[in-house]
Write an enzyme that holds these catalytic residues in place. Structure first.
Site, PDB file in Angstrom:
ATOM      1  N   ASP A 109      67.935 -72.132  11.937  1.00  0.00           N
ATOM      2  CA  ASP A 109      67.635 -71.229  10.821  1.00  0.00           C
ATOM      3  C   ASP A 109      66.127 -71.084  10.613  1.00  0.00           C
ATOM      4  O   ASP A 109      65.354 -71.997  10.920  1.00  0.00           O
ATOM      5  CB  ASP A 109      68.250 -71.763   9.520  1.00  0.00           C
TER       6      ASP A 109
HETATM    7  N1  URA Z   1      73.079 -75.942  10.818  1.00  0.00           N
HETATM    8  C1  URA Z   1      72.477 -75.129   9.920  1.00  0.00           C
HETATM    9  O1  URA Z   1      72.966 -74.964   8.808  1.00  0.00           O
HETATM   10  N2  URA Z   1      71.338 -74.531  10.281  1.00  0.00           N
HETATM   11  C2  URA Z   1      70.756 -74.697  11.479  1.00  0.00           C
HETATM   12  O2  URA Z   1      69.707 -74.103  11.739  1.00  0.00           O
HETATM   13  C3  URA Z   1      71.376 -75.538  12.403  1.00  0.00           C
HETATM   14  C4  URA Z   1      72.550 -76.152  12.052  1.00  0.00           C
END
Ligand code: URA
Length: 247
Positions: A109
Site C-alpha cells: 500500500d
Molecule cells: N496488507 C495490507 O493491508 N497492505 C499491504 O500493503 C500489504 C499487506
C-alpha cells in the site's frame, strides 16, 4: 498487474537495445534508417511493442532485455505501480538508473513501507504471485488499541475477510504503549489478498496505523534504508524458486 506487452516509443526501444542514445536513435529514424515490420518509419512518436520487428540499417534489433531482479525497500508515501494518474511518487522514481522495464511484484500500500521485489521477468513475477505459491511474508503492524491475546486469536484460527476464509496466520505481540493506546504486533501470512493485513486487524477491531513488510520468504531488508535497492543474489532467486516448487 497486466502482462500486456509494454508499448514504448520507437526511439526508446532502440536506445534500450543499447545501440544508440535516444537522441541518436531519433536521428536514425528521421534519416530513414529504421524499419518496423518491414516498413520505413521516419516520423517521431511511433509506438512499438517487443512483438514488432525493428531493423536499423537492415540489422534486426534484439529487444530481449536482460532479466533483472531487485530487492527494494519501499518507503511510505510511494505507489507500487509503474505510473500514477494522480502524479504521486511511484516506485519507478527510485529506479531511474535502471534502463530495463522493471515493475513491482504484487503491491504494498501507498502508506506501507518495506520489502518489494522488482523485476522485468514476467514468468518469475507470475510464479511469486500465483495463489499456490506460499511464501511467508512477515509484517510489523502498529494498531490502534491494545489487544489481549484472546482478541488476537482469531488471526490464528483463520478469519473470514471479504466472505473468504483466510489461512491461519501467526502473530507475536511485540510491545504496547498504554499512554498512546497503541500496540505493535508481528504478523506472518502467506496469502496476498489486497489490503489483507489491514482487513484482518480491522475485522478483529484494531485498525492499522502503520504497516511495514520486513520479510518475504528468505529475504529481509538487512543493510537497506528506505528508498534503497540491491540486486537479488543468485542463491536468493534459487531459494524463491525452490519455494514455488514446494508449493
Ligand atoms: N496488507 C495490507 O493491508 N497492505 C499491504 O500493503 C500489504 C499487506
Amino acid at each position: 498487474m497486466s502482462n500486456k506487452p509494454t508499448e514504448e516509443r520507437l526511439q526508446k526501444a532502440i536506445a534500450n537495445a543499447g545501440i544508440a542514445s535516444r537522441r541518436h536513435a531519433e536521428e536514425l529514424i528521421a534519416a530513414g534508417h529504421v524499419t518496423v515490420n518491414g516498413a520505413v518509419v521516419s516520423a517521431m512518436g511511433v509506438k512499438v511493442t517487443p512483438q514488432d520487428a525493428i531493423e536499423v540499417d537492415g540489422v534486426p534489433l534484439n529487444q530481449e532485455e536482460q532479466k533483472k531482479y531487485f530487492l527494494f525497500y519501499k518507503p511510505r508515501g510511494v505507489i507500487s505501480a509503474v505510473t500514477d494518474d494522480k502524479g504521486r511518487r511511484t516506485v519507478m522514481d527510485f529506479f531511474e538508473d535502471v534502463k530495463e522495464r522493471i515493475y513491482p511484484v504484487g503491491r504494498l500500500d501507498w502508506d506501507a513501507s518495506g520489502l518489494l521485489i522488482m523485476t522485468n521477468d514476467g514468468d518469475f513475477a507470475n510464479m511469486l504471485m500465483h495463489p499456490s505459491y506460499k511464501v511467508e511474508k512477515k509484517y510489523v503492524v502498529k494498531v490502534q488499541g491494545i489487544p489481549t491475546r484472546d482478541k488476537l486469536m482469531p488471526l490464528k484460527d483463520g478469519l473470514v475477510v471479504d466472505r473468504k476464509k483466510l489461512a491461519p496466520a501467526r502473530f507475536k505481540q511485540i510491545s504496547a504503549d498504554k499512554a498512546k493506546n497503541t500496540a505493535i504486533i508481528q504478523l506472518t501470512i502467506h496469502q496476498g489478498i489486497n489490503h489483507q493485513v489491514k482487513k484482518m486487524f480491522k475485522t478483529i477491531g484494531y485498525p492499522v496505523i502503520k504497516l511495514a513488510r520486513e520479510q518475504y520468504g528468505p529475504l529481509t531488508l538487512t543493510g537497506l534504508q528506505p528508498g534503497d535497492y540491491r540486486p537479488l543474489k543468485r542463491e536468493e532467486l534459487q531459494a524463491l524458486e525452490a519455494l514455488a516448487q514446494k508449493g
